[in-house]
Motif scaffolding. Structure first.
Motif, PDB file in Angstrom:
ATOM      1  N   ASP A   7       0.851  -1.188   0.000  1.00  0.00           N
ATOM      2  CA  ASP A   7       0.000   0.000   0.000  1.00  0.00           C
ATOM      3  C   ASP A   7       0.891   1.245   0.000  1.00  0.00           C
ATOM      4  OD1 ASP A   7      -1.981   1.871   0.242  1.00  0.00           O
ATOM      5  OD2 ASP A   7      -2.405   1.468   2.363  1.00  0.00           O
ATOM      6  N   THR A   8       0.766   2.050  -1.065  1.00  0.00           N
ATOM      7  CA  THR A   8       1.646   3.217  -1.218  1.00  0.00           C
ATOM      8  C   THR A   8       0.913   4.528  -0.937  1.00  0.00           C
ATOM      9  OG1 THR A   8       1.156   3.292  -3.598  1.00  0.00           O
ATOM     10  CG2 THR A   8       3.094   2.027  -2.906  1.00  0.00           C
ATOM     11  N   HIS A   9      -0.242   4.440  -0.297  1.00  0.00           N
ATOM     12  CA  HIS A   9      -1.032   5.656  -0.053  1.00  0.00           C
ATOM     13  C   HIS A   9      -0.240   6.675   0.774  1.00  0.00           C
ATOM     14  CE1 HIS A   9      -4.507   8.205   0.575  1.00  0.00           C
ATOM     15  NE2 HIS A   9      -4.296   8.169   1.882  1.00  0.00           N
ATOM     16  N   ILE A  10       0.377   6.208   1.847  1.00  0.00           N
ATOM     17  CA  ILE A  10       1.143   7.108   2.716  1.00  0.00           C
ATOM     18  C   ILE A  10       2.337   7.691   1.968  1.00  0.00           C
ATOM     19  CG2 ILE A  10       2.497   7.278   4.833  1.00  0.00           C
ATOM     20  CD1 ILE A  10      -0.486   6.945   5.289  1.00  0.00           C
ATOM     21  N   PHE A  11       3.015   6.825   1.177  1.00  0.00           N
ATOM     22  CA  PHE A  11       4.171   7.310   0.434  1.00  0.00           C
ATOM     23  C   PHE A  11       3.752   8.343  -0.601  1.00  0.00           C
ATOM     24  CE2 PHE A  11       7.290   6.971  -3.044  1.00  0.00           C
ATOM     25  CZ  PHE A  11       8.435   7.300  -2.337  1.00  0.00           C
ATOM     26  N   GLY A  12       2.601   8.115  -1.235  1.00  0.00           N
ATOM     27  CA  GLY A  12       2.086   9.098  -2.194  1.00  0.00           C
ATOM     28  C   GLY A  12       1.850  10.446  -1.544  1.00  0.00           C
ATOM     29  N   LEU A  13       1.329  10.436  -0.315  1.00  0.00           N
ATOM     30  CA  LEU A  13       1.117  11.687   0.419  1.00  0.00           C
ATOM     31  C   LEU A  13       2.451  12.355   0.762  1.00  0.00           C
ATOM     32  CD1 LEU A  13      -1.786  10.648   2.837  1.00  0.00           C
ATOM     33  CD2 LEU A  13      -1.932  12.019   0.743  1.00  0.00           C
ATOM     34  N   LEU A  14       3.484  11.533   1.059  1.00  0.00           N
ATOM     35  CA  LEU A  14       4.808  12.088   1.347  1.00  0.00           C
ATOM     36  C   LEU A  14       5.402  12.766   0.119  1.00  0.00           C
ATOM     37  CD1 LEU A  14       6.334   9.213   3.527  1.00  0.00           C
ATOM     38  CD2 LEU A  14       5.692  11.513   4.300  1.00  0.00           C
ATOM     39  N   VAL A  15       5.173  12.167  -1.052  1.00  0.00           N
ATOM     40  CA  VAL A  15       5.649  12.770  -2.303  1.00  0.00           C
ATOM     41  C   VAL A  15       4.960  14.110  -2.527  1.00  0.00           C
ATOM     42  CG1 VAL A  15       5.706  12.549  -4.819  1.00  0.00           C
ATOM     43  CG2 VAL A  15       6.230  10.576  -3.380  1.00  0.00           C
ATOM     44  N   VAL A  16       3.640  14.120  -2.312  1.00  0.00           N
ATOM     45  CA  VAL A  16       2.884  15.365  -2.456  1.00  0.00           C
ATOM     46  C   VAL A  16       3.405  16.412  -1.466  1.00  0.00           C
ATOM     47  CG1 VAL A  16       0.616  16.434  -2.182  1.00  0.00           C
ATOM     48  CG2 VAL A  16       0.821  14.224  -3.336  1.00  0.00           C
ATOM     49  N   ALA A  17       3.678  15.978  -0.228  1.00  0.00           N
ATOM     50  CA  ALA A  17       4.162  16.909   0.794  1.00  0.00           C
ATOM     51  C   ALA A  17       5.559  17.422   0.481  1.00  0.00           C
ATOM     52  CB  ALA A  17       4.163  16.222   2.155  1.00  0.00           C
ATOM     53  N   ASN A  18       6.411  16.555  -0.072  1.00  0.00           N
ATOM     54  CA  ASN A  18       7.791  16.930  -0.374  1.00  0.00           C
ATOM     55  C   ASN A  18       7.868  17.738  -1.674  1.00  0.00           C
ATOM     56  OD1 ASN A  18      10.530  17.147  -0.646  1.00  0.00           O
ATOM     57  ND2 ASN A  18      10.942  14.975  -0.813  1.00  0.00           N
ATOM     58  N   SER A  19       7.668  17.070  -2.799  1.00  0.00           N
ATOM     59  CA  SER A  19       7.785  17.742  -4.099  1.00  0.00           C
ATOM     60  C   SER A  19       6.670  18.753  -4.318  1.00  0.00           C
ATOM     61  CB  SER A  19       7.773  16.705  -5.220  1.00  0.00           C
ATOM     62  OG  SER A  19       8.858  15.820  -5.107  1.00  0.00           O
ATOM     63  N   GLY A  20       5.431  18.347  -4.003  1.00  0.00           N
ATOM     64  CA  GLY A  20       4.294  19.223  -4.268  1.00  0.00           C
ATOM     65  C   GLY A  20       4.321  20.503  -3.476  1.00  0.00           C
ATOM     66  N   SER A  21       4.580  20.404  -2.174  1.00  0.00           N
ATOM     67  CA  SER A  21       4.587  21.603  -1.335  1.00  0.00           C
ATOM     68  C   SER A  21       5.727  22.540  -1.711  1.00  0.00           C
ATOM     69  CB  SER A  21       4.687  21.217   0.140  1.00  0.00           C
ATOM     70  OG  SER A  21       5.892  20.507   0.396  1.00  0.00           O
ATOM     71  N   ILE A  22       6.875  21.962  -2.073  1.00  0.00           N
ATOM     72  CA  ILE A  22       8.015  22.792  -2.499  1.00  0.00           C
ATOM     73  C   ILE A  22       7.635  23.603  -3.729  1.00  0.00           C
ATOM     74  CG2 ILE A  22      10.318  22.698  -3.551  1.00  0.00           C
ATOM     75  CD1 ILE A  22      10.953  20.382  -1.664  1.00  0.00           C
ATOM     76  N   CYS A  23       7.005  22.941  -4.709  1.00  0.00           N
ATOM     77  CA  CYS A  23       6.603  23.620  -5.948  1.00  0.00           C
ATOM     78  C   CYS A  23       5.639  24.766  -5.654  1.00  0.00           C
ATOM     79  CB  CYS A  23       5.938  22.635  -6.907  1.00  0.00           C
ATOM     80  SG  CYS A  23       7.061  21.447  -7.673  1.00  0.00           S
ATOM     81  N   ILE A  24       4.598  24.479  -4.877  1.00  0.00           N
ATOM     82  CA  ILE A  24       3.555  25.484  -4.630  1.00  0.00           C
ATOM     83  C   ILE A  24       4.086  26.645  -3.789  1.00  0.00           C
ATOM     84  CG2 ILE A  24       1.364  25.898  -3.440  1.00  0.00           C
ATOM     85  CD1 ILE A  24       0.479  23.125  -4.284  1.00  0.00           C
ATOM     86  N   ILE A  25       4.814  26.344  -2.718  1.00  0.00           N
ATOM     87  CA  ILE A  25       5.300  27.395  -1.816  1.00  0.00           C
ATOM     88  C   ILE A  25       6.286  28.319  -2.526  1.00  0.00           C
ATOM     89  CG2 ILE A  25       6.692  27.843   0.247  1.00  0.00           C
ATOM     90  CD1 ILE A  25       5.450  25.273   1.453  1.00  0.00           C
ATOM     91  N   ILE A  26       7.270  27.730  -3.223  1.00  0.00           N
ATOM     92  CA  ILE A  26       8.283  28.562  -3.878  1.00  0.00           C
ATOM     93  C   ILE A  26       7.694  29.315  -5.063  1.00  0.00           C
ATOM     94  CG2 ILE A  26      10.460  28.502  -5.174  1.00  0.00           C
ATOM     95  CD1 ILE A  26      11.474  26.428  -3.306  1.00  0.00           C
ATOM     96  N   PHE A  27       6.801  28.668  -5.820  1.00  0.00           N
ATOM     97  CA  PHE A  27       6.164  29.367  -6.945  1.00  0.00           C
ATOM     98  C   PHE A  27       5.352  30.555  -6.428  1.00  0.00           C
ATOM     99  CE2 PHE A  27       2.692  29.574 -10.241  1.00  0.00           C
ATOM    100  CZ  PHE A  27       3.498  30.090 -11.251  1.00  0.00           C
TER     101      PHE A  27
END
Length: 311
Positions: free
Chosen positions: A190-210
């Motif tokens: 089950d990769t649900h938690i890992f998917g959320l970690l990816v969103v938190a890591n890569s996704g949050s970096i993209c949105i915050i810095i942009f």
């Protein structure tokens, strides 16, 4: 590091399985890759051979950005081009991890460099009297060091998590490269938690810095009201180039990472954009919109012609 994976290689489906389409893709991507590497290295050589430009923080960061674009393209595109010769496109598990690391390492470093360039632009326009004292050579080197370190930390986090996932088959990736979300679909857990970690890591970096960059350029544009017409036009030209590069880099990343993994049919098209077109367009945008770089290129060309005539 040990992981419980029985998969030694992955099969990449690529962009198309049609041999005729693959021939066209080969010509197009080889052309794009050649222009990308040539354009970015031309900027590096031009600025490196022009002491007046290299002494400016803006051009110092531009050299670093072009190097990152060239490295990013070199890590992603040649494999994709070579695969177009083969009906069965494979990549080893280790090769997949190296590609994944390279993508996020150079991409993470580029995020920080674009932020540094925005700060440089802000200081130059909003605090011109303090520019030379703030944007000194030491700070430039520190920001470049932060870019390398930040890119490495961002990438190593992704790799460490990915190594923990068990891959026991299937091993077919519906993509032309190894990336996080396509790999998550193949993990035998089950990769649900890992998917959320990816969103938190890569996704949050993209949105915050942009968002931070948009605010920064908004402040810069607001402050231009106090400048003369000529100064305003020059500043708008410089900032326009920066904003164009930022949008080209961040919009595809924001579409890809700040969401849970899902099977969008055009995900590969978005990845194709930030892997091939963004590194191609960056040097073109800076070259066509910057008179100083174009003048430096003309001087460099004259020197090369002069040396060749003497020989």
């Amino acid at each position: 590091m040990e992981n419980h994976s029985f998969v030694t290689e992955f099969v990449l489906l690529g962009l198309s399985q049609n041999p005729s389409v693959q021939k066209i893709e080969f010509v197009v991507f080889l052309f794009v890759y050649t222009i990308t590497m040539g354009g970015n290295m031309l900027i590096v050589v031009t600025i490196a051979c022009s002491p007046a430009l290299l002494g400016s923080p803006m051009y110092f960061f531009m050299v670093f950005l072009s190097l990152l674009d060239a490295c990013f393209s070199y890590a992603m595109t040649p494999k994709m081009i070579v695969d177009l010769f083969y009906e069965r496109k494979t990549i080893s598990f280790q090769g997949c991890m190296i590609q994944l690391f390279s993508e996020h390492f150079f991409g993470g470093a580029e995020v920080i460099v674009l932020t540094a360039m925005a700060y440089d632009c802000y200081v130059a326009i909003c605090k011109p009297l303090h520019y030379s004292s703030i944007m000194n050579r030491r700070l430039c080197y520190v920001l470049v060091g932060v870019a390398w370190t930040g890119g490495f930390l961002h990438s190593i986090i992704q790799i460490l998590f990915t190594f923990q996932l068990p891959f026991c088959g299937p091993n077919v990736i519906d993509h032309f490269l190894c990336d996080l979300f396509p790999l998550l679909k193949l993990a035998c857990t089950d990769t649900h938690i890992f998917g959320l970690l990816v969103v938190a890591n890569s996704g949050s970096i993209c949105i915050i810095i942009f968002s931070l960059l948009l605010v920064t350029y908004g402040v810069i544009l607001f402050s231009l009201r106090k400048h003369s017409s000529e100064g305003r036009q020059k500043a708008l030209s410089t900032c326009g180039s920066h904003v164009a590069v930022v949008v080209l880099f961040f919009v595809p990343c924001i579409f890809t990472y700040p969401r849970p993994p899902s099977a969008f049919s055009f995900d590969k098209m978005v990845a194709l954009f930030y892997c091939t077109l963004s590194p191609l367009l960056n040097p073109l945008i800076y070259t066509f919109r910057n008179k100083e770089v174009k003048n430096a290129m003309r001087k460099l060309w004259k020197r090369v012609v002069l040396v060749s005539d003497e020989n």
